[in-house]
Design a protein around this motif. Structure first.
Motif, PDB file in Angstrom:
ATOM      1  N   ALA A 335       1.270 -36.872  -8.991  1.00 39.91           N
ATOM      2  CA  ALA A 335       2.475 -36.624  -9.356  1.00 39.91           C
ATOM      3  C   ALA A 335       3.289 -36.415  -8.038  1.00 39.91           C
ATOM      4  O   ALA A 335       2.644 -36.006  -6.987  1.00 39.91           O
ATOM      5  N   SER A 522      12.932 -43.159 -11.149  1.00 36.02           N
ATOM      6  CA  SER A 522      12.159 -42.343 -11.874  1.00 36.02           C
ATOM      7  C   SER A 522      12.729 -41.001 -12.031  1.00 36.02           C
ATOM      8  O   SER A 522      12.833 -40.186 -11.062  1.00 36.02           O
ATOM      9  N   THR A 524      10.672 -38.405 -12.875  1.00 32.23           N
ATOM     10  CA  THR A 524       9.656 -37.727 -12.398  1.00 32.23           C
ATOM     11  C   THR A 524       9.744 -37.433 -10.915  1.00 32.23           C
ATOM     12  O   THR A 524       9.368 -36.439 -10.341  1.00 32.23           O
TER      13      THR A 524
END
Length: 535
Positions: A335, A522, A524
């Protein structure tokens, strides 16, 4: 009494692309001082510029002699002989204006042909007269060593006393010659390694067509000053050089096996003497290498992603029948995470603002820095976007906005504090405070010297301004907070982007809004800015 210093056996510097650009401008009649400032750097007076001009002409003549022993393609021999070159650069007695213009056009064409041939590292077959100073080259030729390869072979045959076979070459000069060969990677230990040089030097055979295709692909990511273009050029260049030197193939011949092999190569580019060099080495230097060392797992994933996209484009263009990376499975990607130490906390950010407010308010550089600080924090722009933004990108409609230039186009809101600081900066540049009347091409972050110029600062120049600011702030903080000062001294422009995103989330702005403002592909990535350690 001071001892006279012995002259170098070979020039300490070599021609680079900026030297060709400088000389080409001179041939076209442009003013020498402006050419010097643009291509050779600030601070050179006319005497130094003229001296550099003479050195360039000497090195071009030396380069033509060097090419005498290199294999050349059809049509080059008549253009690049030494006698033809000297005839082109010498002014003829009672030369008419028309004759001079014809000669200069021929000279410019010859210069274009020379540039890709001379911006390469020394090759074994090069004439010694093309690299060493005349006094040394003449003695080496007299001993029968006409090329660098012949000289290297002579040293290998008699390492201790090879120079005794060349009359007039003493111990000290011999040591200088050996050191030069070592610097140019001509040591005996690297004799079997092919010379790895930058993308722009690939000008023969299939590699030339592949290099041209890559340059066409890179055109989609212009300008060259952008971070994206430079990152993509780095990865595409490494891939093509590996294809040529490690595989001995053209891009069209690569298979899925090659794709897997290249992925492994990125993690440990060997032999290191051929592939790994010092960071920051200029591209025109012979010691330049495409790698600084092995890539981390994350860097390997990023590199493979880029070259896979390159190969996909080449398939679309009909240059490849299949993508060699299509079946390569990248390692799982963790991540996204932003290291807290690469962002300013709220306290550090407040100190940075306070420090800038104490600088001389009458100095145009301070006025520019105050605008830059507000601008970067309010928008979170990448440094390439900061350097490209112009007045034409501004919009006024119930408040000021900026259409962000670059690959991640978007519109961001500019607070009045930023606009007021911009007006101050424009006024300090002599352009006035009325934004609506400013030239559309005027960069938002402008020059202090030649302030009226509409030439944008490069990414490197904007980065240097930020680095200087952080270094000065760190020095000011050193007496009270040594650790904080050390962190400030290491900061870069991208820390401001991290700071802007993290502080925006901490103030309650939604992740979607921050994603749009920062231009993240993104959400994220945006989520990584929510780490409390960044606030």
């Amino acid at each position: 009494m001071r001892r006279r210093q012995r002259p170098a056996v070979a020039p300490a510097r070599q021609l680079g692309p900026h030297h060709f650009a400088f000389y080409r401008g001179h041939l076209q009649g442009l003013e020498l001082g402006r050419l010097s400032a643009r291509y050779l750097g600030q601070g050179l007076d006319l005497r130094q510029a003229r001296s550099t001009l003479g050195w360039i002409e000497d090195e071009l003549a030396r380069g033509v002699r060097r090419l005498a022993t290199r294999p050349r393609q059809d049509g080059e021999a008549t253009l690049l002989t030494e006698s033809v070159w000297l005839a082109l650069i010498r002014t003829r007695p009672q030369e008419t204006v028309t004759a001079r213009q014809v000669r200069q056009r021929k000279l410019l064409r010859a210069l274009d042909a020379l540039q890709p041939l001379l911006l390469v590292r020394p090759l074994p077959g090069d004439a010694v007269a093309g690299w060493f100073i005349p006094a040394v080259a003449e003695k080496l030729v007299a001993a029968g060593w006409h090329t660098l390869d012949a000289l290297r072979a002579a040293i290998s045959d008699d390492p201790r006393q090879w120079y005794r076979h060349a009359r007039g070459i003493g111990v000290a000069t011999a040591q200088d010659i050996e050191a030069w060969l070592q610097d140019q990677s001509f040591a005996v230990s690297t004799m079997g390694l092919a010379s790895v040089a930058p993308l722009e030097t690939l000008r023969q055979g299939p590699a030339q067509a592949d290099a041209a295709a890559i340059e066409a692909w890179l055109d989609h990511y212009l300008p060259e000053t952008s971070h994206t273009w430079r990152a993509y050029r780095t990865q595409a260049e490494r891939f093509l050089l590996w294809t040529v030197h490690a595989r001995g193939r053209a891009l069209a011949d690569l298979t899925a096996e090659d794709g897997s092999a290249y992925t492994g190569f990125l993690a440990d580019p060997q032999p290191a003497a051929q592939w790994v060099g010092r960071r920051g080495t200029p591209r025109d230097r012979p010691e330049w290498r495409p790698f600084e060392g092995p890539l981390s797992a994350a860097s390997v994933r990023h590199a493979v992603k880029i070259v896979k996209a390159l190969c996909a484009w080449l398939v679309e263009q009909g240059r490849l029948t299949a993508n060699p990376f299509q079946s390569v499975l990248p390692a799982p990607e963790p991540a996204p995470r932003i290291r807290a130490e690469r962002s300013f906390s709220a306290v550090q950010w407040q100190y940075l603002k306070t420090f800038v407010s104490t600088l001389d308010a009458d100095d145009p550089r301070t006025v520019r820095l105050r605008f830059m600080l507000r601008f970067a924090y309010a928008t979170g722009l990448r440094i390439s976007e900061q350097s490209r933004a112009t007045v034409a990108d501004l919009r006024m409609n119930d408040g000021w906005t900026l259409d962000v230039p670059g690959a991640r186009t978007r519109t961001v809101t500019l607070p009045e504090t930023v606009i007021d600081a911009l007006r101050d900066h424009m006024e300090a540049r002599g352009l006035g405070r009325d934004i609506e009347r400013l030239p559309a091409t005027a960069p938002l972050i402008g020059r202090i010297k030649d302030a009226l110029s509409d030439a944008s600062l490069s990414v490197a120049q904007v980065a240097a301004i930020w680095k200087r600011c952080f270094a000065q702030a760190g020095k000011s903080l050193a007496t009270g907070d040594a650790k904080g000062a050390a962190q400030l001294a290491q900061a870069s422009a991208h820390w401001l982007r991290h700071t802007a995103g993290a502080h925006a989330l901490a103030r309650g702005m939604s992740r979607k809004a921050v994603q749009q403002q920062l231009g993240h592909a993104s959400i994220t990535t945006t989520a990584a800015y929510a780490d409390p350690a960044l606030h």
